[in-house]
Design an enzyme around this catalytic site. Sequence first.
Site, PDB file in Angstrom:
ATOM      1  N   CYS A  65     -56.790 -40.913 -27.321  1.00  0.00           N
ATOM      2  CA  CYS A  65     -56.111 -39.985 -28.219  1.00  0.00           C
ATOM      3  C   CYS A  65     -56.282 -40.395 -29.671  1.00  0.00           C
ATOM      4  O   CYS A  65     -55.946 -39.643 -30.573  1.00  0.00           O
ATOM      5  CB  CYS A  65     -54.641 -39.905 -27.870  1.00  0.00           C
ATOM      6  SG  CYS A  65     -54.352 -38.977 -26.369  1.00  0.00           S
ATOM      7  N   CYS A  93     -51.206 -38.418 -32.841  1.00  0.00           N
ATOM      8  CA  CYS A  93     -51.563 -39.754 -32.374  1.00  0.00           C
ATOM      9  C   CYS A  93     -50.992 -40.828 -33.260  1.00  0.00           C
ATOM     10  O   CYS A  93     -50.744 -41.943 -32.824  1.00  0.00           O
ATOM     11  CB  CYS A  93     -53.077 -39.922 -32.398  1.00  0.00           C
ATOM     12  SG  CYS A  93     -53.912 -38.778 -31.361  1.00  0.00           S
TER      13      CYS A  93
END
Lengths: 389, 173
Positions: B33, B102
């Site tokens: 991610c 993220c």
Amino acid sequence: MKTIYLDHLAATPLHPKVKEAMIQHINTIYGNPVADYSLGQQAGQVLEQARLQVADLINADPNEIVFTSGGTESVNHAIKGVAIALRERGRRIITSNIEHKSVLNSLRTLRLLDYQVTSLDVDNYGLVDPAAVEKAITQDTILISLMLANNEIGTIEPIRDIAKIAQKHQVVFHTDAVDAVGVIPVDVKDLGVNLLSLAANIFYGPPGVGALYIKKGTPVWPLLDGGMQENKRRAGTENLIGLVGLGVAADLARLEMPARLPHLQALKERLTRGLWERIPDIQINGHPNQCLPHLVSVSIKYVEGESLMLMLDEEGICVATRSACASGSLRASHVLIATGLDFATAQGTLLFSFGRDNTEADVDKVLDVLPPIVQKLREMSPLYKKINL
Amino acid sequence: MYSQIVMDHFKNPRNVGELADADGIGEVGNPVCGDMMNIFIKVKDNRIEDIKFKTFGCGAAIAVSSMITEMAKGKTLEEAMKITNQDVAEALGNLPKNKLHCSNLGADALHSAIKNYLDRKTGKIKDLDWDRQAHLKGSGPEGCYCPYCQKKIEEESPFCVFCGSEIPHEHDH
């Protein structure tokens, strides 16, 4: 601080002669090329001159050149235009896993309209296997679309071989050559493709202008519906001043290419060698020889690309990164993943692309400032420690 | 793109490093991610006496890590548990919307470190090595989160089932 621009795949500065030609014409040429009075006819002549210049660059016939608003439109036009024109014949399209988003998303739209897409794997260099293309061709395959040179790793695909296969099976072949035309020699007759996309801002022309090469007899439905411009293949009044820029840029690319290529190649080699020497734990992406001459894609392990990019920016160096963070999406580059890179390594990827104004001193500056930046970020990275425990 | 506070913390991050004798270690995110954050805490009299971080990530992730360590230092564990990711983003003069996915994991990492401390105290030691392997493989238990509402989502889902935001994925083919 001097800005060192190393992102010529994203955009190029206008060549001074391109700028000059555009300024000259913006003052004098404002007629509509479809108008029959003399001012319109003058504009028409300018337009046809640009068409000739683009045709010369890729060894096409001028009437096989359709002007567009850039690479993205050319690709959309080629793919959707063939899909619509050949909808009765079949519904399958073959492509690869490393295409540009304009290809991927054109195909996404076509899937909504019940077209099927076969997307081929590439090897670790990003090469498509011509044999795999032949194997993928089915009765209902109407189009193959593969890029000439990849915009992230620079790998140059075996387009000529694949075009022969396409021809043998009577499948239309489009190549997205946006990152190649004007940089390396491209000859549509030699390649044997039916369709080829190109854009001016890759070779010192303005953004927002491009062209689609349509080989005579290739079935392509217009993407934009309207008037009869571009021989009824692309409606809308032409971006005349932009096209003047495209034409001159095409001319200059053809004339200057023999001098540009060794210059770019030397810078690329200098940077690549320096990176290997000065930064441990890196990987250079793309094919070692069959590759664009001005691009270096390097994955720097244990660090993230956007951080690298921001720190280089502080030093006046503009580079692209292929990390998920900087892409605006949540994923690492589909191209790097397709070539077999793991996610963490893909995140640390920088993309340098050189241009005619770059010098050896620019490369040396990068090689001076990058290693300490990498070290600083690695000291901060939990991955670095873990792997070196 | 980034606020001045973010750039300041990115260029001069506070409290970088590890604590060899940490009482608690938190680890969140994974390289799939984008970012990965480790927080180390030293606890004395129920207070965070010292705190350090290590982060693999973009400018925002590094700034968030730096900021959370500044915010948590000296706080009681209860106070520290109340700091949210949102608080960190606000203290940084806000983050670009797509970075909330993220990069804004600072409070999660801090809370994870505090839980790790509490687990150690009660004898339930979290298996950090397992976490680590999972992270490196890119499939940590944390998974993927919606960038806009922060709820956990399916890896490939085109939109968040909670808030409806469209979520861009790189490999849409």
